[in-house]
Design a protein around this motif. Structure first.
Motif, PDB file in Angstrom:
ATOM      1  N   GLY A  69       0.728  -1.330  -0.093  1.00 31.07           N
ATOM      2  CA  GLY A  69      -0.047  -0.110   0.080  1.00 31.07           C
ATOM      3  C   GLY A  69       0.898   1.283   0.210  1.00 31.07           C
ATOM      4  N   LEU A  70       2.245   1.228  -0.207  1.00 30.34           N
ATOM      5  CA  LEU A  70       2.990   2.375  -0.366  1.00 30.34           C
ATOM      6  C   LEU A  70       3.108   3.035  -1.688  1.00 30.34           C
ATOM      7  N   SER A  71       3.091   4.156  -1.863  1.00 32.15           N
ATOM      8  CA  SER A  71       3.641   4.846  -2.968  1.00 32.15           C
ATOM      9  C   SER A  71       4.907   4.797  -3.032  1.00 32.15           C
ATOM     10  N   THR A  72       5.558   4.637  -4.558  1.00 32.45           N
ATOM     11  CA  THR A  72       6.896   4.522  -4.524  1.00 32.45           C
ATOM     12  C   THR A  72       7.173   5.390  -5.715  1.00 32.45           C
ATOM     13  N   GLY A  73       8.544   5.752  -5.706  1.00 35.61           N
ATOM     14  CA  GLY A  73       9.233   6.446  -6.604  1.00 35.61           C
ATOM     15  C   GLY A  73      10.679   5.876  -6.916  1.00 35.61           C
ATOM     16  N   ASN A  74      11.311   6.378  -8.195  1.00 37.89           N
ATOM     17  CA  ASN A  74      12.674   5.909  -8.491  1.00 37.89           C
ATOM     18  C   ASN A  74      13.260   7.044  -9.564  1.00 37.89           C
ATOM     19  N   VAL A  75      14.727   7.178  -9.143  1.00 39.76           N
ATOM     20  CA  VAL A  75      15.480   8.215  -9.701  1.00 39.76           C
ATOM     21  C   VAL A  75      16.715   7.373 -10.270  1.00 39.76           C
ATOM     22  N   HIS A  76      16.550   6.880 -11.292  1.00 41.87           N
ATOM     23  CA  HIS A  76      18.007   6.266 -12.067  1.00 41.87           C
ATOM     24  C   HIS A  76      18.322   5.129 -11.599  1.00 41.87           C
ATOM     25  N   TRP A  77      17.621   4.202 -10.956  1.00 43.36           N
ATOM     26  CA  TRP A  77      18.242   2.996 -10.527  1.00 43.36           C
ATOM     27  C   TRP A  77      18.111   2.225 -11.560  1.00 43.36           C
ATOM     28  N   PRO A  78      19.365   1.162 -11.434  1.00 38.89           N
ATOM     29  CA  PRO A  78      19.560   0.288 -12.502  1.00 38.89           C
ATOM     30  C   PRO A  78      18.437  -0.709 -12.673  1.00 38.89           C
ATOM     31  N   VAL A  79      18.184  -1.244 -13.832  1.00 34.30           N
ATOM     32  CA  VAL A  79      17.273  -2.152 -14.214  1.00 34.30           C
ATOM     33  C   VAL A  79      15.831  -1.649 -13.894  1.00 34.30           C
ATOM     34  N   SER A  80      15.417  -0.496 -14.331  1.00 41.32           N
ATOM     35  CA  SER A  80      14.335  -0.016 -13.912  1.00 41.32           C
ATOM     36  C   SER A  80      13.389   0.510 -15.000  1.00 41.32           C
ATOM     37  N   VAL A  81      13.600  -0.012 -16.263  1.00 37.74           N
ATOM     38  CA  VAL A  81      12.591   0.675 -17.205  1.00 37.74           C
ATOM     39  C   VAL A  81      11.414  -0.425 -17.238  1.00 37.74           C
ATOM     40  N   ALA A  82      10.322   0.050 -17.001  1.00 36.63           N
ATOM     41  CA  ALA A  82       9.201  -0.664 -17.158  1.00 36.63           C
ATOM     42  C   ALA A  82       8.804  -1.357 -15.891  1.00 36.63           C
ATOM     43  N   ALA A  83       9.710  -1.030 -14.679  1.00 34.25           N
ATOM     44  CA  ALA A  83       9.369  -1.675 -13.439  1.00 34.25           C
ATOM     45  C   ALA A  83       8.146  -1.578 -13.053  1.00 34.25           C
ATOM     46  N   LYS A  84       7.629  -2.890 -12.404  1.00 37.33           N
ATOM     47  CA  LYS A  84       6.352  -3.023 -12.074  1.00 37.33           C
ATOM     48  C   LYS A  84       6.439  -2.219 -10.347  1.00 37.33           C
ATOM     49  N   GLY A  85       5.230  -1.811  -9.936  1.00 40.90           N
ATOM     50  CA  GLY A  85       5.096  -1.184  -8.587  1.00 40.90           C
ATOM     51  C   GLY A  85       5.763   0.138  -8.341  1.00 40.90           C
TER      52      GLY A  85
END
Ligand SMILES: [Zn+2]
Length: 444
Positions: free
Chosen positions: A124-140
């Motif tokens: 139930g958490l909202s999530t974010g990502n800035v430039h982590w490897p292997v993250s294109v089309a990452a689920k969630g």
């Protein structure tokens, strides 16, 4: 059983409430634990990183995975399992005929197990990502600025526009007042740019789980060597980025935990080993008239200080014996810098690439060379001053884990940590469920 007794029985069976703290996960690529624990003797002014030691908990060292390379390691950090299980076996995908323009494992579709983003999202958490490897089309991932590049042409920005969460890049560019850094850019300026974008994402959206990846230290350690004056200067500037991110996170989430990790350490290098040379000489690789690979029976799949050896026909016992004899002959000459020829059994024991017929681990100081054509010699001066990717174990390759925030003991040394234990530990902090290959670490 009466209602009260039934209620009591149900309560007794209920699990202990999860901690459910917001989490900021920062990765400084190539950060050696000693650069923080021994900052004073190494002459490093990094007050924001040092604060994790006194006000939080830290590992004395983290044992990584095979290979100790950025993409396999970051995927272990996100999944809690070794590369054999998560499916990211090197930085670059296997490309024996060189048609993929040096493409990396950018796509999360290649990850075979659930990630921390998915676990947090399910909790139930909202999530974010800035430039982590292997993250294109990452689920969630609710707000995703994934890592990808192609050629460095300005069109790469259009690719990122298309692959990021719709509208997010333009929105944050408006807040920051500058274009988002190009994916191919590993400079300190690009880290500082991504730090500002992460800060803007925290302020605008308050993701309850955010991953942020910083590349410039690794870039500098490759170029000038681990512990070089340039690498130290870069780390001191990255320390300021970390300070800004911690402040932004605690403003948005006063109860947050901040975890700071790295993916691997570094070895200083002197000699490049061209594994293609003996494979060409043995007729295991055949070049066409254009000088490119035309056909192959066996092929090195490079991972910095190591290489998987792939067979075109994995079930061909005669071919396997022929390649094994070649590798043993090469390893017998110490000048070639081959520390170990690993069998499939050895590879499996380390959780490495299950499709590799063999794995070559180079000695410290040696680095695998890229394919440079028909005439390139077997040995040459290393084009880089630092490398990783070797089999894990040596102290120089250890990576970093430090945590600070609610529920984390102050000044605690967690001892030696297995990298696979980190994701289950972070999942538990967030009140999420992720089953890795190791039990969570006790942070209290
Ligand atoms: Zn790395």
């Amino acid at each position: 059983m009466g209602k009260a007794a039934l209620l009591a029985a149900v309560l007794a069976l209920a699990p202990v409430p999860a901690l459910a703290e917001p989490l900021l996960l920062i990765s400084i690529d190539g950060l050696r634990p000693g650069d923080v624990t021994d900052a004073d003797t190494r002459g490093l002014a990094i007050p924001n990183l040092r604060r994790f030691l006194t006000q939080g908990a830290h590992a004395s060292g983290v044992t990584g995975v095979l290979p100790t390379l950025t993409y396999p390691s970051h995927t272990t950090l996100m999944t809690g399992v070794a590369p054999a299980a998560h499916g990211i076996w090197s930085n670059t995908t296997f490309d024996p005929t060189g048609i993929n323009q040096g493409g990396w494992y950018w796509y999360a579709q290649d990850v075979r197990v659930p990630t921390l983003w998915e676990a947090a999202s399910k909790a139930g958490l909202s999530t974010g990502n800035v430039h982590w490897p292997v993250s294109v089309a990452a689920k969630g991932v609710t707000w995703n600025l994934p890592q990808i590049w192609r050629t460095g042409h300005a069109d790469d920005a259009r690719l990122l526009d298309a692959l990021a969460t719709p509208g997010l890049k333009a929105e944050l560019e408006g807040v920051v007042g500058a274009p988002y850094a190009m994916g191919i850019d590993e400079s300190l300026a690009a880290d500082e740019n991504r730090g500002r974008f992460a800060g803007a994402m925290i302020a605008a959206h308050k993701p309850q789980f955010l991953t942020v990846y910083l590349a410039a230290l690794d870039h500098e350690e490759h170029a000038t060597g681990p512990g070089s004056p340039q690498a130290k200067a870069t780390l001191e500037r990255i320390d300021a980025i970390v300070g800004d991110l911690v402040a932004a996170e605690l403003k948005a989430h006063p109860d947050a935990v901040i975890a700071l990790v790295s993916d691997h350490g570094f070895q200083a290098t002197h000699t490049a080993v061209n594994l293609y040379r003996p494979f060409l000489d043995e007729g295991l690789i055949t070049l066409g008239k254009d000088g490119k690979v035309d056909s192959w029976l066996a092929m090195p799949w490079l991972s910095g200080g190591s290489a998987a050896i792939m067979l075109a026909r994995p079930d061909d016992a005669a071919l396997r014996d022929r390649v094994k004899a070649l590798l043993d002959r090469l390893a017998a000459n110490p000048a070639h810098g081959i520390a170990r020829v690993m069998s499939p059994r050895d590879i499996a024991a380390m959780g490495g690439n299950p499709r590799a017929a063999f794995f070559i681990d180079l000695a410290p100081g040696f680095v695998t060379d890229i394919f440079r054509g028909a005439d390139a010699p077997m040995l040459s001066h290393s084009p880089v001053r630092g490398m990783h990717g070797y089999a894990p174990g040596p102290a120089a390759l250890q990576s970093t884990l430090m945590l600070i925030g609610k529920g984390v003991a102050k000044g605690k040394d967690l001892g030696q940590v297995d990298m696979r234990a980190i994701a289950p530990t972070l999942a538990k902090l967030m009140g999420a469920t992720l089953t890795g290959e190791q039990a969570p670490i006790d942070l209290r």
